[in-house]
Design a protein around this motif. Structure first.
Motif, PDB file in Angstrom:
ATOM      1  N   HIS A  45     -45.524 -27.741-109.260  1.00 38.43           N
ATOM      2  CA  HIS A  45     -45.926 -26.840-110.348  1.00 38.43           C
ATOM      3  C   HIS A  45     -45.720 -27.565-111.664  1.00 38.43           C
ATOM      4  CE1 HIS A  45     -44.495 -23.981-107.167  1.00 38.43           C
ATOM      5  NE2 HIS A  45     -45.676 -23.456-107.436  1.00 38.43           N
ATOM      6  N   GLN A  46     -46.536 -27.262-112.647  1.00 39.11           N
ATOM      7  CA  GLN A  46     -46.375 -27.893-113.951  1.00 39.11           C
ATOM      8  C   GLN A  46     -46.405 -26.856-115.059  1.00 39.11           C
ATOM      9  OE1 GLN A  46     -45.594 -31.072-114.656  1.00 39.11           O
ATOM     10  NE2 GLN A  46     -45.486 -30.508-116.807  1.00 39.11           N
ATOM     11  N   LYS A  47     -45.314 -26.813-115.833  1.00 39.49           N
ATOM     12  CA  LYS A  47     -45.264 -25.950-117.024  1.00 39.49           C
ATOM     13  C   LYS A  47     -45.638 -26.774-118.244  1.00 39.49           C
ATOM     14  CE  LYS A  47     -41.568 -22.920-115.386  1.00 39.49           C
ATOM     15  NZ  LYS A  47     -40.169 -22.515-115.604  1.00 39.49           N
ATOM     16  N   GLY A  48     -45.910 -26.093-119.345  1.00 45.51           N
ATOM     17  CA  GLY A  48     -46.261 -26.797-120.574  1.00 45.51           C
ATOM     18  C   GLY A  48     -45.092 -26.872-121.532  1.00 45.51           C
ATOM     19  N   ARG A  49     -45.080 -27.904-122.350  1.00 46.76           N
ATOM     20  CA  ARG A  49     -43.977 -28.103-123.282  1.00 46.76           C
ATOM     21  C   ARG A  49     -44.214 -27.338-124.596  1.00 46.76           C
ATOM     22  NH1 ARG A  49     -39.414 -29.587-120.973  1.00 46.76           N
ATOM     23  NH2 ARG A  49     -40.223 -31.405-119.925  1.00 46.76           N
ATOM     24  N   ASP A  50     -45.367 -27.555-125.227  1.00 45.54           N
ATOM     25  CA  ASP A  50     -45.659 -26.805-126.468  1.00 45.54           C
ATOM     26  C   ASP A  50     -46.628 -25.658-126.170  1.00 45.54           C
ATOM     27  OD1 ASP A  50     -48.210 -27.914-126.255  1.00 45.54           O
ATOM     28  OD2 ASP A  50     -47.694 -29.602-127.554  1.00 45.54           O
ATOM     29  N   THR A  51     -46.860 -24.844-127.176  1.00 42.97           N
ATOM     30  CA  THR A  51     -47.652 -23.635-126.961  1.00 42.97           C
ATOM     31  C   THR A  51     -49.022 -23.939-126.358  1.00 42.97           C
ATOM     32  OG1 THR A  51     -46.555 -22.727-128.875  1.00 42.97           O
ATOM     33  CG2 THR A  51     -48.484 -21.538-128.084  1.00 42.97           C
ATOM     34  N   LYS A  52     -49.658 -24.962-126.905  1.00 42.06           N
ATOM     35  CA  LYS A  52     -51.005 -25.290-126.438  1.00 42.06           C
ATOM     36  C   LYS A  52     -50.975 -25.693-124.959  1.00 42.06           C
ATOM     37  CE  LYS A  52     -54.812 -28.237-127.703  1.00 42.06           C
ATOM     38  NZ  LYS A  52     -55.043 -29.580-128.223  1.00 42.06           N
ATOM     39  N   GLU A  53     -49.987 -26.529-124.622  1.00 39.41           N
ATOM     40  CA  GLU A  53     -49.913 -26.984-123.235  1.00 39.41           C
ATOM     41  C   GLU A  53     -49.456 -25.863-122.304  1.00 39.41           C
ATOM     42  OE1 GLU A  53     -47.121 -29.992-122.133  1.00 39.41           O
ATOM     43  OE2 GLU A  53     -48.186 -30.389-120.259  1.00 39.41           O
ATOM     44  N   LYS A  54     -48.604 -24.983-122.836  1.00 38.65           N
ATOM     45  CA  LYS A  54     -48.146 -23.853-122.025  1.00 38.65           C
ATOM     46  C   LYS A  54     -49.341 -23.022-121.580  1.00 38.65           C
ATOM     47  CE  LYS A  54     -43.434 -23.061-123.511  1.00 38.65           C
ATOM     48  NZ  LYS A  54     -42.717 -22.936-124.759  1.00 38.65           N
ATOM     49  N   ILE A  55     -50.253 -22.798-122.533  1.00 38.43           N
ATOM     50  CA  ILE A  55     -51.428 -22.003-122.216  1.00 38.43           C
ATOM     51  C   ILE A  55     -52.327 -22.753-121.239  1.00 38.43           C
ATOM     52  CG2 ILE A  55     -53.543 -21.014-123.211  1.00 38.43           C
ATOM     53  CD1 ILE A  55     -51.719 -20.396-125.717  1.00 38.43           C
ATOM     54  N   TYR A  56     -52.495 -24.060-121.491  1.00 43.34           N
ATOM     55  CA  TYR A  56     -53.311 -24.882-120.616  1.00 43.34           C
ATOM     56  C   TYR A  56     -52.759 -24.867-119.185  1.00 43.34           C
ATOM     57  CZ  TYR A  56     -55.244 -29.163-118.573  1.00 43.34           C
ATOM     58  OH  TYR A  56     -55.848 -30.074-117.740  1.00 43.34           O
ATOM     59  N   ARG A  57     -51.440 -24.925-119.071  1.00 41.17           N
ATOM     60  CA  ARG A  57     -50.805 -24.939-117.743  1.00 41.17           C
ATOM     61  C   ARG A  57     -50.571 -23.530-117.230  1.00 41.17           C
ATOM     62  NH1 ARG A  57     -51.299 -30.063-115.796  1.00 41.17           N
ATOM     63  NH2 ARG A  57     -50.740 -31.580-117.390  1.00 41.17           N
ATOM     64  N   ASN A  58     -50.983 -22.531-117.963  1.00 43.79           N
ATOM     65  CA  ASN A  58     -50.792 -21.120-117.605  1.00 43.79           C
ATOM     66  C   ASN A  58     -49.323 -20.815-117.282  1.00 43.79           C
ATOM     67  OD1 ASN A  58     -51.875 -18.532-117.308  1.00 43.79           O
ATOM     68  ND2 ASN A  58     -52.089 -18.756-115.102  1.00 43.79           N
ATOM     69  N   PHE A  59     -48.422 -21.410-118.062  1.00 42.28           N
ATOM     70  CA  PHE A  59     -46.974 -21.199-117.901  1.00 42.28           C
ATOM     71  C   PHE A  59     -46.484 -21.543-116.491  1.00 42.28           C
ATOM     72  CE2 PHE A  59     -48.597 -18.581-121.277  1.00 42.28           C
ATOM     73  CZ  PHE A  59     -47.703 -18.786-122.316  1.00 42.28           C
ATOM     74  N   GLY A  60     -47.222 -22.438-115.850  1.00 41.73           N
ATOM     75  CA  GLY A  60     -46.817 -22.844-114.499  1.00 41.73           C
ATOM     76  C   GLY A  60     -47.127 -21.814-113.431  1.00 41.73           C
ATOM     77  N   MET A  61     -48.033 -20.882-113.740  1.00 42.18           N
ATOM     78  CA  MET A  61     -48.391 -19.853-112.757  1.00 42.18           C
ATOM     79  C   MET A  61     -49.750 -20.178-112.137  1.00 42.18           C
ATOM     80  SD  MET A  61     -47.125 -16.309-114.502  1.00 42.18           S
ATOM     81  CE  MET A  61     -47.897 -16.551-116.089  1.00 42.18           C
ATOM     82  N   PRO A  62     -49.755 -20.652-110.897  1.00 40.80           N
ATOM     83  CA  PRO A  62     -51.008 -21.110-110.296  1.00 40.80           C
ATOM     84  C   PRO A  62     -51.941 -19.973-109.910  1.00 40.80           C
ATOM     85  CG  PRO A  62     -49.090 -22.060-109.190  1.00 40.80           C
ATOM     86  CD  PRO A  62     -48.605 -20.926-110.039  1.00 40.80           C
ATOM     87  N   ARG A  63     -53.205 -20.346-109.866  1.00 42.25           N
ATOM     88  CA  ARG A  63     -54.248 -19.468-109.339  1.00 42.25           C
ATOM     89  C   ARG A  63     -54.600 -19.992-107.946  1.00 42.25           C
ATOM     90  NH1 ARG A  63     -55.407 -20.041-115.079  1.00 42.25           N
ATOM     91  NH2 ARG A  63     -55.555 -17.981-116.052  1.00 42.25           N
ATOM     92  N   PRO A  64     -55.423 -19.244-107.205  1.00 37.14           N
ATOM     93  CA  PRO A  64     -55.681 -19.676-105.813  1.00 37.14           C
ATOM     94  C   PRO A  64     -56.136 -21.130-105.716  1.00 37.14           C
ATOM     95  CG  PRO A  64     -56.695 -17.542-106.229  1.00 37.14           C
ATOM     96  CD  PRO A  64     -56.118 -17.985-107.526  1.00 37.14           C
ATOM     97  N   GLU A  65     -56.939 -21.582-106.666  1.00 37.14           N
ATOM     98  CA  GLU A  65     -57.452 -22.955-106.591  1.00 37.14           C
ATOM     99  C   GLU A  65     -56.315 -23.979-106.669  1.00 37.14           C
ATOM    100  OE1 GLU A  65     -58.760 -20.488-108.280  1.00 37.14           O
ATOM    101  OE2 GLU A  65     -58.698 -20.816-110.439  1.00 37.14           O
ATOM    102  N   GLY A  66     -55.202 -23.603-107.305  1.00 36.57           N
ATOM    103  CA  GLY A  66     -54.041 -24.489-107.349  1.00 36.57           C
ATOM    104  C   GLY A  66     -53.446 -24.677-105.961  1.00 36.57           C
ATOM    105  N   TYR A  67     -53.284 -23.564-105.246  1.00 38.24           N
ATOM    106  CA  TYR A  67     -52.733 -23.646-103.897  1.00 38.24           C
ATOM    107  C   TYR A  67     -53.691 -24.350-102.947  1.00 38.24           C
ATOM    108  CZ  TYR A  67     -49.227 -20.665-105.840  1.00 38.24           C
ATOM    109  OH  TYR A  67     -48.219 -20.198-106.642  1.00 38.24           O
ATOM    110  N   ARG A  68     -54.988 -24.146-103.189  1.00 38.25           N
ATOM    111  CA  ARG A  68     -55.976 -24.792-102.314  1.00 38.25           C
ATOM    112  C   ARG A  68     -56.038 -26.282-102.596  1.00 38.25           C
ATOM    113  NH1 ARG A  68     -59.396 -19.412-103.014  1.00 38.25           N
ATOM    114  NH2 ARG A  68     -58.446 -18.325-101.273  1.00 38.25           N
ATOM    115  N   LYS A  69     -55.875 -26.661-103.855  1.00 38.31           N
ATOM    116  CA  LYS A  69     -55.777 -28.096-104.171  1.00 38.31           C
ATOM    117  C   LYS A  69     -54.557 -28.683-103.480  1.00 38.31           C
ATOM    118  CE  LYS A  69     -54.352 -29.330-108.406  1.00 38.31           C
ATOM    119  NZ  LYS A  69     -54.467 -29.686-109.850  1.00 38.31           N
ATOM    120  N   ALA A  70     -53.426 -27.974-103.580  1.00 33.62           N
ATOM    121  CA  ALA A  70     -52.190 -28.464-102.958  1.00 33.62           C
ATOM    122  C   ALA A  70     -52.400 -28.684-101.462  1.00 33.62           C
ATOM    123  CB  ALA A  70     -51.054 -27.475-103.203  1.00 33.62           C
ATOM    124  N   LEU A  71     -53.050 -27.739-100.815  1.00 29.37           N
ATOM    125  CA  LEU A  71     -53.278 -27.861 -99.370  1.00 29.37           C
ATOM    126  C   LEU A  71     -54.220 -29.030 -99.068  1.00 29.37           C
ATOM    127  CD1 LEU A  71     -52.770 -26.818 -96.541  1.00 29.37           C
ATOM    128  CD2 LEU A  71     -54.648 -25.206 -96.836  1.00 29.37           C
TER     129      LEU A  71
END
Lengths: 289, 321
Positions: free
Chosen positions: B115-141
């Motif tokens: 999982h990846q969280k963001g450091r500054d506000t812009k990156e936090k939003i880009y990383r969605n605060f480290g909260m994955p969507r289904p495509e994240g889990y499917r990429k992981a698999l």
């Protein structure tokens, strides 16, 4: 009720309203929560808790569910010897053992999953059914263990496994152990897949959280009941997160069918036939008579 | 980097401020106050040791979420060489809340997913605060399957508040994506080592945390529900999160006692964020050791042990039938 009512002090008014006896003896009549039709309770029961007027599917207990799916002969309960314990000495408003005792008293079950071996139109099968009224059908250690024992019984009998879910998710009173039941139940399903035994997953109202995000969508065939709420996060949590109103019918079985998440929606009154037919096809048995 | 102090660290923060001021004074002072500075530094360390010796579970979850805590990409930079990120689930999108790719640990090729969280506000939003969507889990698999095909060990880093509760996530099958990983990971024919580096938030964490070893950093947490979520369900207010954190048993030491975690990895004094370098060293030693051990075993032995462990999860009593 006009001038007399006005004369009464507010306290009495409140008390009168609170203790007002129901006009109908409890249990005889029942009102459909969807269409408000007043139904004779035995009619509703014989119709598997489906409203004869509007087809709304009302909740049904685990044992009634097993009754409607399994043939009357040759049933054997599995995993009843497994009982809950309070791992964390968990206490919120109520101690966890008290919560378990209250749930047991109101449902007659000692945890939220009942598993039974038997047959469906003469096809040997193991069926697991959730009791939603037992702490929201939440999955803790006992649910996970009974599920796995059910899968093992299916493997031994070379029989298919069917699970009817109705659950709010993981049981937080058991902490991380309950989360791990997601991994445990899902891993057990790999044995069925290796043995080429079908797993049919039936999702009923509601199937959410940790149950939804583990074995529920791992069925070889995934069936939804009409109108059932099915999803990972609860609608309220989503609404608070995204700060917008959810689309009409969001997370309902019909919505999931449209999005390609489930194979079909089956009316409860046709579920047994449908499951038997699917099993016969998957296992290359002759057509169900 | 100037450390950010948490509420319960205020006495430490005051001392550190004083040290900072003295340093500033010393620069243009004729008097030598270095002795005073080192005395205060020692005191600050002692204070930190004292505070950290008795952190409550709720305070530990604050440390686990510390804004300066090392994230997956920091470990990728600090522990590994030759990292090549691989993107996308091949079906819908690339989810920046989960990163993954090929890398080397001590020269050995591995697959890293976290999982990846963001450091500054812009990156936090880009990383969605480290909260994955289904495509994240499917990429992981997808990446895990790729690793399996080429016999590469898999190392996962867990750090998420949870899987994203969003409309699109539900529409694209968040539940199915998580469940699918739980079904596939037990069968992977390569060593899998999972390490909770920050927040282990429920199903969204578990979906990349099924393996041969489950490690937790000393001040990380792993829970079926966030303390705030639990408190708002049980007591209808998130403000009693500290009680919920206590009740849920979410800390590394507690979970080790419960037998749900294999190894607790020590953090530097005052938490991983105080000394990224030392954290890297501590974790590297553990991962190398475990990897060496797992690679020495036949895969059947590994899979047997993995299943045995999965089936052992849960506590119940059994009546004599």
């Amino acid at each position: 009720m006009s001038w007399l009512n006005k004369l009464l002090p507010p306290k009495i008014k409140r008390d009168r309203r609170a203790s007002k006896p129901s006009a109908v003896p409890e249990g005889l009549w029942s009102k459909c929560s969807a269409c408000e039709a007043v139904l004779y309770y035995t009619d509703l029961e014989s119709n598997l808790q489906v409203c004869p007027k509007c087809n709304h599917h009302h909740p049904i207990s685990a044992r009634a569910r097993l009754d409607m799916l399994l043939d009357a002969e040759g049933r054997r309960e599995i995993g009843a010897e497994v009982k809950p314990v309070d791992i964390l000495k968990f206490k919120d408003g109520k101690r966890y053992p008290d919560r378990l005792a209250a749930a047991a008293a109101s449902t007659g079950e000692d945890d939220a999953l009942v598993v039974m071996q038997g047959s469906i139109h003469n096809i040997p099968a193991v069926v697991a059914a959730f009791e939603f009224k037992f702490i929201g059908g939440s999955m803790g250690s006992v649910v996970g263990e009974r599920f796995v024992r059910g899968v093992q019984a299916a493997l031994e009998a070379r029989a298919p496994f069917i699970c009817v879910a109705a659950s709010g998710g993981a049981r937080m009173q058991e902490g991380l152990n309950s989360l791990m039941q997601m991994a445990k139940t899902s891993a057990a399903l790999t044995w069925l897949a290796d043995a080429k035994l079908p797993f049919i997953s039936v999702l009923t109202d509601p199937t959410m959280g940790g149950v939804s995000a583990s074995f529920a969508f791992l069925g070889d065939v995934v069936i939804g009941e009409p109108g059932a709420l099915i999803g990972f996060a609860g609608p309220r949590v989503i609404e608070q997160t995204v700060r917008q109103t959810l689309p009409e019918g969001f997370q309902r079985a019909e919505f999931l069918l449209e999005k390609g998440a489930i194979d079909m929606i089956v009316d409860r009154r046709e579920l047994k036939e449908e499951v038997a037919t699917l099993l016969a096809l998957l296992m290359q048995e002759p057509a169900v008579a | 980097m100037k450390p950010t102090f948490l509420d319960f660290e205020q006495p430490i923060a005051e001392l550190e401020n004083k040290i900072e001021e003295l340093r500033f004074v010393q620069d243009d002072s004729v008097l030598d106050i270095s002795e005073e500075i080192s005395r205060l530094q020692k005191k600050s360390q002692e204070l930190t040791r004292a505070v950290y010796a008795k952190l409550s579970p709720w305070q530990i979850s604050q440390v686990a979420r510390h804004p300066q805590r090392p994230y997956t990409l920091d470990y990728l930079a600090g522990l590994f060489t030759d990292f090549h990120e691989l993107h996308g689930d091949r079906a819908f999108a690339d989810d920046p809340a989960i990163v993954g790719g090929l890398a080397r640990l001590n020269g050995q090729a591995v697959m890293v997913i976290g999982h990846q969280k963001g450091r500054d506000t812009k990156e936090k939003i880009y990383r969605n605060f480290g909260m994955p969507r289904p495509e994240g889990y499917r990429k992981a698999l997808r990446l895990m399957k790729l690793a399996e095909r080429f016999g590469l060990p898999i190392l996962t880093f867990v750090d998420t508040p949870g899987a994203y509760p969003g409309i699109g996530a539900e529409e694209r099958g968040q539940s199915e994506a998580i469940g699918r990983n739980l079904f596939e990971m037990p069968k992977l024919k390569v060593p899998v080592i999972c390490t909770v580096i920050g927040e282990g938030g429920s199903g969204g964490a578990l979906a990349i945390a099924v393996g041969d070893y489950v490690n937790m950093l000393q001040y990380s947490t792993y829970s079926v529900i966030s303390p705030e979520g639990c408190a708002s369900i049980l007591w209808k207010t998130a403000e009693r999160a500290n009680e919920a954190a206590e009740a849920l048993g979410i800390t590394a030491s507690r979970l080790k006692t419960l037998g749900l975690v294999d190894k607790v990895v020590d953090e530097p004094l005052g938490g991983a964020h105080r000394d990224h370098g030392q954290m890297m060293n501590n974790l590297k030693r553990v991962l190398q050791e475990q990897l060496k051990e797992l690679r020495g075993k036949p895969i059947e032995t590994l899979l047997d042990a993995r299943f045995k462990r999965l089936m052992s999860y849960g506590r119940f009593k059994e009546d004599a039938a």
